[in-house]
Each structure stands twice: as C-alpha cells, then as structure tokens.
Design an enzyme around this catalytic site. Structure first.
Site, PDB file in Angstrom:
ATOM      1  CG  PHE A 112      17.185 -49.518 115.158  1.00 32.79           C
ATOM      2  CD1 PHE A 112      17.269 -50.508 116.127  1.00 32.79           C
ATOM      3  CD2 PHE A 112      18.362 -49.089 114.552  1.00 32.79           C
ATOM      4  CE1 PHE A 112      18.493 -51.058 116.485  1.00 32.79           C
ATOM      5  CE2 PHE A 112      19.578 -49.633 114.904  1.00 32.79           C
ATOM      6  CZ  PHE A 112      19.647 -50.620 115.878  1.00 32.79           C
ATOM      7  CE  LYS A 113      22.018 -47.925 117.233  1.00 31.93           C
ATOM      8  NZ  LYS A 113      23.394 -47.460 117.042  1.00 31.93           N
TER       9      LYS A 113
END
Length: 384
Positions: A112-113
């Site tokens: 998700f980063k």
C-alpha cells in the site's frame, strides 16, 4: 500552509521544508499548524471524485499553489499513478454483510505504500529539479517501505537512496525487491537487528542538523509528512464508497479497520477525522500490540522482544506516528507531547495521562489478534 514540530522546539516550515526534513530538528514530527475544516458541501463535492482526484484535492489543500501550481500538481499525481495495475488505482471490493475491503495493493511492489511514495517521490523531484539540488534518502525498513521507496526513486539523477534492511526480518519477496535493483543510485545494506533497532541510529543521524545539511539527507519513512498526507485519501475514498447516502443529518458514520505497524495510516485516518470525515477508526494489530494497549489502557510501553509473525511489516514495537496522535489528542500541545515522548525515549515505558487517554474515544481499539495475520499466533481467526 505552515508546519510545526510536535515537540515545539523547531522552526516552522512550509510543505517543501517538511518534505525534505524527515524528523524535525528537535526530534519531533511535522504537523500542520492549523487543520482546515471541511463542511458538508465540500464533502458532497468530493464524494464523486476518483481516488486520484481525492489525492489532488487533499494535496492542493495542504501544499498550496504558491509552492506547486494546481496544473503542475495534477500532472505530478497523474504521473505517480501511471504504473498502477488497476485503472482506478484503488478499488473497493464489496463482501457480505456490509463488509468491504479497500484494495491498496495495485502498485508496482504490491504494498500500500506504493500509493504515498509514488506521489512523494514526484513532489521531491519537482523541487529538486527546480533548484538543481541532490539529496540522499536514508530509510530503515521492515520490508514494504524499502521496496516501495526504491521503486519510487530508482534511476533518478538527483536522488540517491540508502536502505537499511534488517537481515532475517523481511519476507523473501520484499528482500529480493530491494536487493536485485541494479540502478546506480540505489544502495541496500543488510544489518543486524529488527526495524525498531534500525530507527534509533537513523533518528540520531537526523538529530545532527549540521551533518544532515552537509550531506543533504532526508527520509521517506512515514515520519515524512507527505506520506501521511497522501494516505488520508485512502480514508476519504473508502468513506465515499461505503456511505449509503450523504443526504442524511448528521452524515452517516463509517467504521474503518486499519491494520497498522508504525501507525502512519492510523495517523492519516485520525487527521481525516479531525478535518471533518465522519469515520470511526478501529486499530488492528498482530502480537506486537503496543498500539492496542495504548488505545485500550493508555499503556505505551515496549514488550521485552519484537515477536515475529507472518505480517513482518507490522512487527513493530515503536510506532513513531503515535506521536502525531498524542499531539492531536493533547489539543496540539507541544509541551505535553515533548514531555511524553522524552519520557518514553528515556524509560521505554509510558502511561498516558488520564485526561489524554479519555480523549481516545474516536479511535476504538481493534482486536489484539487480527485476522490480517491468520495462523501467526494463538487465537487468530482460522482460515475459512
């Protein structure tokens, strides 16, 4: 917009200053000096936007057109998301009984980063190219931050990146994502210790302001405000996808379960809530449960050891973004926040004052043993 340190002893900076700083010079984290308030009309207008559209609106609000003109900002964000595999960048999967899953894994490294780091890297290069400057990014990683950060800046002429990788504490895939990049500006080192232990020398380096300035050092860990800013869009997008209607008074409440390690996504959600998004936050952790204990009991203290689980990126005992949460809970009181964090750094143990802990109501404690890590510890939900 101006940004101040949570500890109140560093000069205030604009977005560019916060982007390039990492930790503030007093050891604190940068936060907006004043939080804007979104009214119902703005929320209704934003409710029809795509995920990239929400990122653009939030960034325009917190960066300012005097630093990045709106057209330039939109181009940077479009460029950041151009390599995501899903046409919507972020997708909401609807399951049964009102349960939904926000898919944040469509970036290049499947973390998700990728979302926040792809944007942050674009902002970084925008300012560097304008000023013909070079920076060295220093990162300690539990796995996902390192690979996503490398992906966001690999090959950039004005950025070198140094990643400290804790040997034996990352998944094999993430380790390979970091160690097989052959670009000249990428430097990866395997070191002894866990990700919390890596943070200590990195924080010490950034406390040496002369050294940092001499070598143009910065961090892309979630201490960096830009990461938090972009991650706020996750919560807005989830809310608008899940809220049944925005015609009711008051606006409907949506519960958001946030799996968290260093509490960056939690801090982003709490800031979104503070500026007007009607969400209820539920903290989900694994056996490294310091955030759960903090929210439930006010017990912000280290356990004896970091416990290894299947979710190695969440195997964190020092969730540094809780400092941002404490600052918000204290009413932006930097003196209180500084005293709390200095005590924690001295003793590795802290009991939140009752008046502070009682304000935790917007952030509900989630299950200590979370279904995000099935089989990693006794008591986790079994596989279906």
């Amino acid at each position: 917009m101006w940004y101040v340190s949570t500890r109140g002893m560093a000069p205030r900076v604009d977005f560019e200053g916060a982007l390039f700083s990492g930790y503030a010079s007093d050891g604190g984290l940068f936060m907006p000096e004043e939080l804007p308030q979104l009214n119902r009309e703005t929320l209704c207008q934003w409710s029809t936007l795509s995920y990239p559209g929400l990122v653009k609106e939030l960034c325009a609000l917190f960066i300012g057109s005097e630093l990045i003109p709106k057209d330039d900002l939109n181009d940077l964000i479009d460029r950041a998301f151009s390599r995501f595999r899903h046409r919507d960048v972020v997708h909401l999967s609807r399951l049964r009984n009102g349960l939904n899953v926000l898919e944040l894994w469509h970036g290049v490294t499947y973390a998700f980063k990728d979302l926040s780091l792809s944007c942050t890297a674009q902002f970084l290069q925008y300012f560097l190219e304008k000023k013909e400057k070079h920076v060295t990014v220093v990162i300690g990683t539990s796995g996902d931050t390192g690979s996503a950060a490398i992906e966001s800046v690999q090959g950039a002429k004005n950025v070198d990146i140094i990643v400290l990788l804790p040997k034996g504490h990352c998944t094999k895939i993430q380790e390979l994502q970091m160690t097989t990049v052959l670009k000249e500006n990428v430097h990866v080192f395997g070191v002894e210790g866990n990700s919390d232990e890596l943070d200590e020398p990195i924080k010490a380096v950034f406390a040496d302001t002369v050294f940092v300035k001499k070598h143009n050092l910065m961090s892309l860990n979630s201490i960096n405000w830009s990461r938090i800013l972009v991650q706020m869009a996750h919560h807005f997008f989830a809310y608008f996808q899940c809220a049944p209607s925005l015609d009711t008074h008051p606006l409907p409440l949506v519960e958001v379960v946030v799996p968290t390690g260093a509490a960056g996504n939690l801090a982003a959600g709490y800031i979104a809530q503070k500026i007007g998004l009607p969400i209820r936050l539920v903290v989900a952790v694994n056996r490294n449960d310091i955030i759960h204990r903090t929210v439930q009991q006010g017990d912000f203290s280290l356990s004896e050891v970091v416990k290894s689980t299947l979710a190695s990126a969440m195997d964190i005992q020092v969730p540094y973004n809780m400092e941002r949460v404490f600052w918000l809970l204290s009413g932006s009181d930097s003196q209180v926040t500084r005293a709390l964090m200095e005590q924690f750094e001295r003793t590795q143990s802290l009991n939140l004052p009752k008046e502070l802990h009682s304000k935790h109501s917007p952030v509900l404690p989630g299950p200590c043993l979370c279904s995000q890590v099935p089989g990693s510890c006794p008591g986790c939900w079994p596989d279906p």
